[in-house]
Write an enzyme that holds these catalytic residues in place. Structure first.
Site, PDB file in Angstrom:
ATOM      1  N   THR A 139     -32.641 -58.059 -98.645  1.00 10.98           N
ATOM      2  CA  THR A 139     -32.385 -56.702 -98.152  1.00 10.98           C
ATOM      3  C   THR A 139     -33.112 -55.713 -99.053  1.00 10.98           C
ATOM      4  O   THR A 139     -33.083 -55.852-100.274  1.00 10.98           O
ATOM      5  CB  THR A 139     -30.887 -56.309 -98.132  1.00 10.98           C
ATOM      6  OG1 THR A 139     -30.780 -54.902 -97.905  1.00 10.98           O
ATOM      7  CG2 THR A 139     -30.147 -56.626 -99.422  1.00 10.98           C
ATOM      8  N   ASP A 141     -32.056 -53.003 -99.665  1.00 12.37           N
ATOM      9  CA  ASP A 141     -31.006 -52.247-100.369  1.00 12.37           C
ATOM     10  C   ASP A 141     -30.661 -52.861-101.732  1.00 12.37           C
ATOM     11  O   ASP A 141     -30.081 -52.177-102.582  1.00 12.37           O
ATOM     12  CB  ASP A 141     -29.738 -52.190 -99.513  1.00 12.37           C
ATOM     13  CG  ASP A 141     -30.002 -51.696 -98.100  1.00 12.37           C
ATOM     14  OD1 ASP A 141     -30.985 -50.957 -97.913  1.00 12.37           O
ATOM     15  OD2 ASP A 141     -29.235 -52.056 -97.190  1.00 12.37           O
ATOM     16  N   HIS A 283     -38.137 -46.612 -91.922  1.00 14.54           N
ATOM     17  CA  HIS A 283     -38.454 -48.031 -91.802  1.00 14.54           C
ATOM     18  C   HIS A 283     -39.804 -48.417 -92.393  1.00 14.54           C
ATOM     19  O   HIS A 283     -40.112 -49.612 -92.484  1.00 14.54           O
ATOM     20  CB  HIS A 283     -38.371 -48.448 -90.330  1.00 14.54           C
ATOM     21  CG  HIS A 283     -36.967 -48.383 -89.815  1.00 14.54           C
ATOM     22  ND1 HIS A 283     -36.380 -47.206 -89.450  1.00 14.54           N
ATOM     23  CD2 HIS A 283     -36.024 -49.343 -89.660  1.00 14.54           C
ATOM     24  CE1 HIS A 283     -35.129 -47.436 -89.077  1.00 14.54           C
ATOM     25  NE2 HIS A 283     -34.893 -48.726 -89.190  1.00 14.54           N
TER      26      HIS A 283
HETATM   27  O1  F6P Z   1     -29.921 -52.588 -94.700  1.00 13.95           O
HETATM   28  C1  F6P Z   1     -31.272 -52.276 -94.538  1.00 13.95           C
HETATM   29  C2  F6P Z   1     -31.458 -50.928 -93.924  1.00 13.95           C
HETATM   30  O2  F6P Z   1     -32.843 -50.664 -93.830  1.00 13.95           O
HETATM   31  C3  F6P Z   1     -30.743 -49.793 -94.640  1.00 13.95           C
HETATM   32  O3  F6P Z   1     -31.402 -49.371 -95.815  1.00 13.95           O
HETATM   33  C4  F6P Z   1     -30.678 -48.757 -93.550  1.00 13.95           C
HETATM   34  O4  F6P Z   1     -29.582 -47.896 -93.747  1.00 13.95           O
HETATM   35  C5  F6P Z   1     -30.486 -49.590 -92.296  1.00 13.95           C
HETATM   36  O5  F6P Z   1     -30.920 -50.906 -92.613  1.00 13.95           O
HETATM   37  C6  F6P Z   1     -31.241 -49.109 -91.092  1.00 13.95           C
HETATM   38  O6  F6P Z   1     -30.857 -49.895 -90.019  1.00 13.95           O
HETATM   39  P1  F6P Z   1     -31.610 -49.875 -88.607  1.00 13.95           P
HETATM   40  O7  F6P Z   1     -32.819 -50.749 -88.728  1.00 13.95           O
HETATM   41  O8  F6P Z   1     -30.598 -50.446 -87.676  1.00 13.95           O
HETATM   42  O9  F6P Z   1     -31.978 -48.459 -88.314  1.00 13.95           O
END
Ligand code: F6P
Length: 361
Positions: A139, A141, A283
């Site tokens: 991740t 994160d 992203h």
């Molecule tokens: O957990 C990874 C992450 O990129 C987080 O940092 C972010 O809050 C979330 O996923 C975004 O999710 P999605 O791809 O559903 O917009």
């Protein structure tokens, strides 16, 4: 005896997933003579009939795969087997169908590459099946417990750092306060690391209670010293810090549809009189070619995951700890996300460099 193991990627994608898949499949083939089955679209592939799966041919897993972002198997962060979202808006327990899908694959073990939420789900899904499960932490994160590093984090930090490198000259040219909002879910790992590496003046994270007034004071001090621009990094969940929540509530009318970055830029512009601009990195942090560090981590963890299955173990997660690849019980990982230690080395480093964290210290 030859075995069949499965691998799937689950949750939000990140850089380095393909390198994990490649490493696991190569280790299984060359180390043990096993066959690796790649399951498509995370747990969603298990709902298809026939199950969406492909035999991974080691001859086709060349090094170019380790360089590619994303996951060639696909992934999902919307397919909770126990509360699966149905077209009519209801949630349905479809775990039985997924376990049946797993049985059809006749697997002797499964490797799941995911964050703590995905690993928790996969662990519960696999428990009644008797198929040994090993998790690989990934991740951007970097908030998975029991590991210092998750696959994808290094790349996200590199991208956020590069964004700061690019924002600094344009901010300086126009004498602006440049606010960069980075991801990280409830943790500030990306923000604090990129903030230090990218020379930010201010870093705001959910783990440190902060206030706009202190940020304004810091920018005023920089101005008094002759600086005409400033770089601010804010983690996407930083608005959850207590004082910030109060302030965000006050300011909700100003910025109802935007994240903390936009909101903060508006507040700083108003309070400092400087022009402020917000960049929401989004992203972009996930979709890159992995850094060398992520490729290394992914390779080491992918190999170890297969070795753990070969040792006859299950319900484990492979991890990076103190420059070693280890494996830990999954029960110690799930539900215990690892946030930034407010007394830890990175916070102390940031303070020592004069970076404002928006708090009183
Ligand atoms: O957990 C990874 C992450 O990129 C987080 O940092 C972010 O809050 C979330 O996923 C975004 O999710 P999605 O791809 O559903 O917009």
């Amino acid at each position: 005896m030859s075995r069949r193991i499965g691998i799937l990627t689950s949750g939000g994608d990140c850089a380095g997933l393909n390198a994990v898949i490649r490493a696991a499949a190569l280790r299984a083939h060359h180390g043990y003579g096993w066959t690796t089955i790649g399951i498509g679209r995370g747990t969603l592939g298990l709902l298809e009939r026939p199950v969406e799966a492909v035999t991974l041919d080691p001859a086709r897993l060349d090094s170019s795969l380790a360089r590619q972002g994303g996951t060639f198997l696909g992934s999902t962060n919307r397919g909770d087997p126990f509360a699966y979202p149905m077209p009519d808006g209801s949630l349905k327990d479809r775990s039985g169908e997924m376990v049946e899908g797993l049985k059809q694959l006749r697997l002797d073990g499964l490797i799941g590459v995911g964050g703590d939420g995905s690993l928790d789900i996969l662990r519960r899904l696999l428990a009644p099946s008797g198929v040994p499960f090993v998790g690989v932490p990934k991740t951007i994160d970097n908030d998975v417990g029991q590991t210092e590093r998750a696959v994808g984090y290094s790349t996200a930090v590199a991208i956020a750092t590069e964004a700061l490198d690019r924002l600094q000259p344009t901010g300086a040219s126009h004498e602006r306060v440049m606010v960069l909002e980075v991801m990280g879910r409830d943790a500030g790992h990306i923000a604090i690391a990129a903030g230090i590496a990218g020379g930010a003046d201010v870093v705001l994270i959910p783990e440190v209670r902060w206030s706009v007034d202190r940020v304004v004071g810091h920018i005023a001090r920089l101005r008094a010293e002759g600086r005409t621009s400033a770089l601010v990094v804010v983690a996407e969940a930083a608005g959850q810090s207590d004082e910030a929540v109060d302030e965000a509530a006050d300011a909700a009318a100003d910025a109802p549809d935007h994240g903390v970055g936009e909101w903060l830029a508006k507040r700083l512009a108003k309070a400092t009189g400087a022009e402020a601009r917000a960049t929401v990195l989004g992203h972009v942090q996930r979709g890159a070619m992995p850094t060398a560090e992520d490729r290394l981590l992914a390779s080491a963890l992918g190999v170890r995951a297969v070795d753990v299955l070969a040792d006859g173990k299950g319900d484990r997660m492979v991890a990076w700890w103190n420059r070693q690849v280890i494996d830990v019980p999954l029960e110690k990982v799930v539900g215990r996300s690892r946030t930034v230690d407010p007394g830890g080395a990175l916070i102390r480093t940031a303070r020592a460099l004069g970076i404002c964290l928006g708090d009183a210290i």
